[in-house]
Motif scaffolding. Structure first.
Motif, short mmCIF file in Angstrom:
data_model
loop_
_atom_site.label_atom_id
_atom_site.label_comp_id
_atom_site.label_asym_id
_atom_site.label_seq_id
_atom_site.Cartn_x
_atom_site.Cartn_y
_atom_site.Cartn_z
N SER B 124 21.70 6.30 10.82
CA SER B 124 20.95 6.97 9.78
C SER B 124 20.49 5.53 8.78
O SER B 124 21.35 4.78 8.79
N GLY B 125 19.74 5.87 8.08
CA GLY B 125 19.32 4.88 7.07
C GLY B 125 18.68 5.50 5.64
O GLY B 125 18.24 6.62 6.04
N VAL B 126 18.83 4.95 4.65
CA VAL B 126 18.37 5.69 3.33
C VAL B 126 17.80 4.51 2.75
O VAL B 126 18.36 3.37 2.34
N GLU B 127 16.64 4.99 1.91
CA GLU B 127 15.87 3.95 1.10
C GLU B 127 16.19 4.26 -0.44
O GLU B 127 15.92 5.46 -0.97
N VAL B 128 16.87 3.64 -1.21
CA VAL B 128 16.88 3.68 -2.74
C VAL B 128 15.70 3.04 -3.31
O VAL B 128 15.43 1.89 -3.01
N PRO B 129 14.74 4.00 -3.74
CA PRO B 129 13.41 3.09 -4.25
C PRO B 129 13.75 1.71 -5.17
O PRO B 129 14.31 2.02 -6.13
N ALA B 130 13.04 0.81 -4.81
CA ALA B 130 13.19 -0.40 -5.48
C ALA B 130 12.17 -0.72 -6.56
O ALA B 130 11.06 -0.01 -6.45
N HIS B 131 12.44 -1.21 -7.75
CA HIS B 131 11.38 -1.32 -8.76
C HIS B 131 10.25 -1.74 -8.38
O HIS B 131 9.17 -1.56 -8.85
N ASP B 132 10.48 -2.95 -7.42
CA ASP B 132 9.57 -3.78 -6.97
C ASP B 132 8.65 -3.51 -5.51
O ASP B 132 8.16 -3.94 -4.89
N ARG B 133 8.94 -2.00 -5.32
CA ARG B 133 8.50 -1.44 -3.86
C ARG B 133 7.01 -1.43 -3.62
O ARG B 133 6.61 -1.33 -2.42
N ASP B 134 6.14 -1.62 -4.51
CA ASP B 134 4.75 -1.85 -4.67
C ASP B 134 4.40 -2.94 -3.43
O ASP B 134 3.39 -2.82 -2.91
N PHE B 135 5.29 -4.08 -3.32
CA PHE B 135 4.68 -4.69 -2.25
C PHE B 135 5.00 -4.68 -0.93
O PHE B 135 4.34 -5.06 -0.13
N TYR B 136 5.52 -3.48 -0.57
CA TYR B 136 5.46 -3.13 0.81
C TYR B 136 4.88 -1.50 0.73
O TYR B 136 5.26 -0.76 1.69
N ALA B 137 4.22 -1.17 -0.11
CA ALA B 137 3.67 0.15 -0.24
C ALA B 137 2.49 0.38 0.78
O ALA B 137 1.85 -0.60 0.83
N VAL B 138 2.39 1.45 1.21
CA VAL B 138 1.23 1.86 1.90
C VAL B 138 -0.01 1.93 1.15
O VAL B 138 -0.13 2.60 0.35
N LYS B 139 -1.07 0.96 1.16
CA LYS B 139 -2.35 0.97 0.37
C LYS B 139 -3.53 1.29 1.25
O LYS B 139 -3.59 1.05 2.45
N GLN B 140 -4.61 1.50 0.44
CA GLN B 140 -5.86 1.70 0.84
C GLN B 140 -6.70 0.52 1.18
O GLN B 140 -7.76 0.48 0.54
N THR B 141 -6.02 -0.27 1.70
CA THR B 141 -6.55 -1.72 2.08
C THR B 141 -6.69 -1.72 3.67
O THR B 141 -6.14 -0.79 4.48
N PRO B 142 -7.42 -2.69 4.13
CA PRO B 142 -7.31 -3.07 5.52
C PRO B 142 -5.76 -3.18 6.22
O PRO B 142 -5.10 -4.18 5.58
#
Lengths: 387, 387
Positions: B124-142
């Motif tokens: 098991s693993g659990v993700e505690v949302p990081a304040h800077d998580r945007d840099f590995y977010a799934v985005k609508q980019t290529p």
């Protein structure tokens, strides 16, 4: 175009080589040739399998009152002095099986196994070595790639995952274009299934190395089926997934891979509910797909042919398969007679193939064999002597 | 060639925005804003995380006497009338954490979480949302592709797996060639780590979309480290893995991908034991690698520079990073002073960068940030004004 029926010879020939019947584990001592399962985590001794197809579990749970597994007719687990609980199953069909361990009422994965997505959860699986496992063995031949790709879906407003198998040689000759098979998992599973449990990449690597199948691309994405409970199948609508697959994923694949982007070079196949999806989607999109594969997932009747405009002109192959244990007196247990349907299509001059996987049920060994039988029949134009 | 030091600005700027300290869960009531963790299985409500970084578990185990989790200082789990056991942790560092559930002495994965390979097991693993998580977010980019490839290794007589990230655009312009980063996991982990826990593909997709990094290929394979127990590190030999990586995998990648197949366009980086491997392999193979990245995995001293022939001429970047909680008075807890080492290299005119991930320890959030900081510095030739 001459359309011929291909007999499904390979599967029938292997039918007599396994016993596979379910006997009571309580009355016989198991054969003592246990080996760690190939589906175990690295370095884990348990679960083990023996030559009868039994699986033995060992779970450390010193304070537990009861440990069981989800295989019916298993021996009662017994605890030793060090706190390890051990038990084994009846002989299972060869191939892959999902299971869970129950510890004092908690349904949990076995810490010894790797994890697979089925029955709507990531959980344990165990491989009972099949006598014909060579066709999905890792061999020292050229290997294709299994690629995780992300594509944006306007209709669902989500970024979605697909796995794309590209055959050996795809990276070398960058002018060559390939046909595409869209290949679906079953209910309770997801887009990982064909690559993990199904070994689709290894099946294709081996067929291509042996010159038995034409190299093609395989695309596997989530069929959006898991929100549908069995009781809710009547209200199932194919349209959301049809839109994602035909309207969004097919154009994405054609834009991002070197495909032969036309109807003669596009196939769809699926297992179980993925077969039902394949049937619904192909019959509505015969300008997109020319080859149809249904694995333990229904059949196409002459009514379907006659009610679908252009079927005889557009469809180049209808492939239907089942595990032998699913067929009851020529009919599947859920009704219908897929063999009779297939024969009717053949008599009507269609390229119709019906296959039975010996001594397997509604499970992955049936579907691995189905892909192995389908692949050589795909994208082989019978109007010319060589392809 | 002008070699300049790049200050690690981004990481330092975010240092003050999180509290992250470990407080006793026993003395404070948790904030009641629990949400299912992003690492959960589809549809699973538990585990949940709250804005303090606590994780709450709920496990159904009606007949169990005791249920606990592997996070220290967690609340004692309590059972309700329906047999569900519930408990929560102290506030955890933001980012990803491995854990296990213990049911009556059985160490098992949480049936609610997805599974990751760490601590020498799929679990098991659990993700505690990081304040800077945007840099590995799934985005609508290529998006690039994450490819599973199999290669045969003569030295080990095995077919081995690697994951290869190819950047967006790789499939479109088939004349373009790319530099390559070889990126290693840590002890107890495997080749899945950087793609699953590390989100290396998403980090690169986002950096490339923002024009912050040059598109390059990333290759991740198993570092053969897991046979080495902590007590056995003294007897560790780098040679078997060095042979697989430098002698077999590098030529395979150069033969099967459109690489810039020369020393200036090859980097190696790794986390923890993968950093140790990176240091050992690059120092012995400076005709193969020009850029070196060590994440929580040691540093390169002036002694290393002086004892390695051609270091100053051949090495274009030395990047060293740690989580802030690993640094104790300027030294890592295991000894050495990587910051002083990095500064000494800088003073000697080398391109040396030292980064600290704020409020994280020896864990994936430190390493995601390390890749995010390293990537823009790779394969950027400072002898010309534009790349």
């Amino acid at each position: 175009m001459k359309i011929s029926r291909r007999a499904c010879i390979v599967l029938l020939l292997v039918a007599a080589t396994t016993s596979g019947s379910c006997v009571s584990a309580q009355t016989d001592l198991p054969v003592d040739d246990w080996e760690p399962a190939s589906t175990n985590q690295p370095g884990k001794e348990f679960p083990k399998v023996n030559s009868e197809g039994r699986v033995m579990f060992r779970i450390r749970a010193p304070q537990a009152q009861s440990v069981t597994c989800s295989f019916r007719d298993s021996e009662e687990f017994k605890q030793d002095e060090e706190g390890f609980w051990t038990g084994y199953t009846r002989p299972l069909d060869e191939g892959f099986h999902y299971y869970t361990i129950n510890i004092d009422g908690a349904e949990v994965p076995d810490p010894g196994s790797k994890y697979f997505f089925g029955a709507m959860r990531w959980g344990s699986g165990v491989e009972v070595p099949a006598h014909d496992r060579d066709f999905y063995a890792v061999k020292q031949t050229p290997h294709g790639q299994l690629r995780e790709v992300l594509f944006y879906s306007e209709s669902t407003e989500t970024t979605r995952r697909a796995f794309v198998y590209t055959p050996p040689g795809y990276e070398q000759d960058t002018d060559k274009r390939y046909p595409v098979l869209y290949l679906q998992h079953g209910w309770g599973e997801n887009e990982y299934g064909w690559g993990e449990q199904g070994h689709a990449n290894l099946i294709m690597d081996n067929l291509i190395a042996e010159g038995e199948a034409r190299p093609f691309i395989i695309v596997m994405t989530y069929g959006m089926t898991n929100e549908v409970r069995f009781g809710g199948l009547r209200s199932f609508s194919i349209e959301p997934f049809e839109t994602v697959l035909v309207g969004e994923l097919v154009p994405f694949i054609d834009a991002n891979f070197r495909t032969l982007a036309d109807q003669p070079n596009r196939a769809m196949a699926g297992l179980s509910m993925g077969g039902m999806e394949t049937r619904l989607i192909t019959l509505r999109n015969l300008d997109t797909f020319s080859h149809i594969g249904l694995f333990s997932g229904g059949s196409i009747s002459m009514d379907d042919v006659e009610n679908t405009e252009g079927f005889k002109e557009k469809v180049r192959l209808v492939f239907v398969s089942y595990g032998s244990r699913e067929i009851d007196g020529g009919r599947t247990r859920r009704g219908g007679d897929p063999r009779a349907d297939s024969e009717a299509l053949e008599q009507a001059g269609l390229n119709s193939v019906f296959c039975v996987s010996p001594d397997t049920a509604h499970e992955w060994q049936s579907w691995r064999r189905s892909l192995r039988e389908l692949a050589p029949l795909l994208f082989v134009d019978r109007t010319t002597p060589t392809n």
